[in-house]
Design a protein around this motif. Sequence first.
Motif, short mmCIF file in Angstrom:
data_model
loop_
_atom_site.label_atom_id
_atom_site.label_comp_id
_atom_site.label_asym_id
_atom_site.label_seq_id
_atom_site.Cartn_x
_atom_site.Cartn_y
_atom_site.Cartn_z
N LYS A 135 0.81 -1.22 0.00
CA LYS A 135 0.00 0.00 0.00
C LYS A 135 0.84 1.27 0.00
CE LYS A 135 -3.74 0.00 2.43
NZ LYS A 135 -4.69 0.00 3.57
N TYR A 136 1.99 1.23 0.73
CA TYR A 136 2.76 2.46 0.93
C TYR A 136 4.05 2.51 0.11
CZ TYR A 136 -0.47 3.06 4.81
OH TYR A 136 -1.60 3.20 5.56
N LEU A 137 4.18 1.63 -0.87
CA LEU A 137 5.40 1.61 -1.68
C LEU A 137 5.57 2.88 -2.51
CD1 LEU A 137 5.39 -2.10 -2.93
CD2 LEU A 137 6.99 -1.06 -1.31
N ASN A 138 4.44 3.49 -2.90
CA ASN A 138 4.50 4.67 -3.77
C ASN A 138 3.83 5.89 -3.14
OD1 ASN A 138 5.74 3.25 -6.06
ND2 ASN A 138 3.78 2.16 -6.16
N GLY A 139 4.01 6.04 -1.82
CA GLY A 139 3.40 7.18 -1.15
C GLY A 139 2.23 6.77 -0.29
N ILE A 140 1.50 7.75 0.21
CA ILE A 140 0.39 7.51 1.12
C ILE A 140 -0.93 7.61 0.36
CG2 ILE A 140 -0.78 8.29 3.20
CD1 ILE A 140 1.88 9.44 4.15
N ARG B 66 -5.21 4.39 6.24
CA ARG B 66 -5.45 4.79 7.63
C ARG B 66 -4.71 6.08 7.96
NH1 ARG B 66 -4.81 -0.84 11.10
NH2 ARG B 66 -6.62 -1.91 10.25
N VAL B 67 -3.51 6.22 7.39
CA VAL B 67 -2.72 7.42 7.66
C VAL B 67 -3.46 8.66 7.20
CG1 VAL B 67 -0.60 8.65 7.10
CG2 VAL B 67 -0.53 6.19 7.55
N GLU C 257 12.14 2.24 2.53
CA GLU C 257 13.21 1.49 1.88
C GLU C 257 13.20 0.04 2.34
OE1 GLU C 257 16.14 0.34 -0.54
OE2 GLU C 257 15.05 2.25 -0.60
N LYS C 258 12.97 -0.18 3.62
CA LYS C 258 12.88 -1.56 4.12
C LYS C 258 11.69 -2.28 3.49
CE LYS C 258 15.07 -0.95 8.65
NZ LYS C 258 14.92 -1.13 10.12
N ILE C 259 10.57 -1.58 3.38
CA ILE C 259 9.37 -2.18 2.80
C ILE C 259 9.64 -2.58 1.34
CG2 ILE C 259 6.98 -1.71 2.11
CD1 ILE C 259 6.80 0.13 4.59
N LYS C 260 10.34 -1.73 0.61
CA LYS C 260 10.65 -2.03 -0.78
C LYS C 260 11.56 -3.25 -0.89
CE LYS C 260 10.09 2.64 -2.71
NZ LYS C 260 10.77 3.79 -3.35
N GLN C 261 12.54 -3.35 -0.01
CA GLN C 261 13.45 -4.50 -0.05
C GLN C 261 12.74 -5.79 0.34
OE1 GLN C 261 17.30 -3.87 1.89
NE2 GLN C 261 17.10 -1.66 1.58
#
Length: 331
Positions: free
Chosen positions: A233-238, A243-244, A262-266
Amino acid sequence: MLQYTPAAIRYTDMQYRRCGKSGLKLSALSLGLWHNFGHVNDFENSRNILHTAFDSGITHFDLANNYGPPPGSAEENFGKILHQDFTSYRDELIISTKAGYTMWEGPYGNWGSKKYLVSSLDQSLKRMKLDYVDIFYHHRPDPETPLEETMATLDLIVRQGKALYAGISNYNAEHAQKAITLLKEMGTPCVIHQPKYSMFVRDPENGLLDVLGVNGVGCIPFSPLAQGLLTDKYLNGIPADSRVATSGQFLNQSHITPEKIEKIKQLNAIAQQRGQKLAHMALSWILKDSRVTSVLIGASKPEQVTDSIQCLKNISFSEEELNAIDNILNQ
């Protein structure tokens, strides 16, 4: 209103795991009714989510006295749906509820006193129109009430037949061990613990999982997707509907740092290599541990339930994958 008939093949693809050393088995995924089943939510949508979950083999529905919003409304709505659609299937279900957070004003509407726990469960049973729940949890440790009083109350509730099993939630390793020992001495074993656990919140690895494993107590983590961070969901922004963006009550922009993205992308890259979505891998990563009985998922629409179940297709990890994940999380 159409009569609900569960899917005849509902037990075909779901996995069921023994809860510690007890005779209880839970579906590998359980449905939490935390924030999408209150009076502010669409009733028919909530009903369809429960239908989809049971049709998919999910037999455990997890509630608490304060779930809603407003508090109490999730139990009330669940009770209506239960009696509309699931009366004939009550013995196929595991229904749990909890008490430990603020539920009403005054000195007896919070924490872990005998007065509060007994009163709260009586209210919960009335809201759900049930004679008993399958699991009753103390929702969080009470810094003032003696643990002996709180655990003795769980023992009393089980002996009264208002709950079949006793559980605890949000206890650290030290407090969990004390609670487990007290309940065992009373003759009502602690059957399950519900901690917050995900790739981004690994506190249970600091002794708690060992305590549960040694004592034969089940584990059912909540927030396995870190409030949605462990999804794509948050790979390309909010997103505007996240929820945010819409509330920020439990997850806000301060949690979504460039380092976290960056961690989420990896992690997402590893998930893709495994042929999974990130959310599927995050659920599988928790289920890889044999000490984990089930994982609680949340859903705001029925298709999210069926999507989450896809994680069960691959819950095995190579040593290389686990090391790669650890390296990302430890950056």
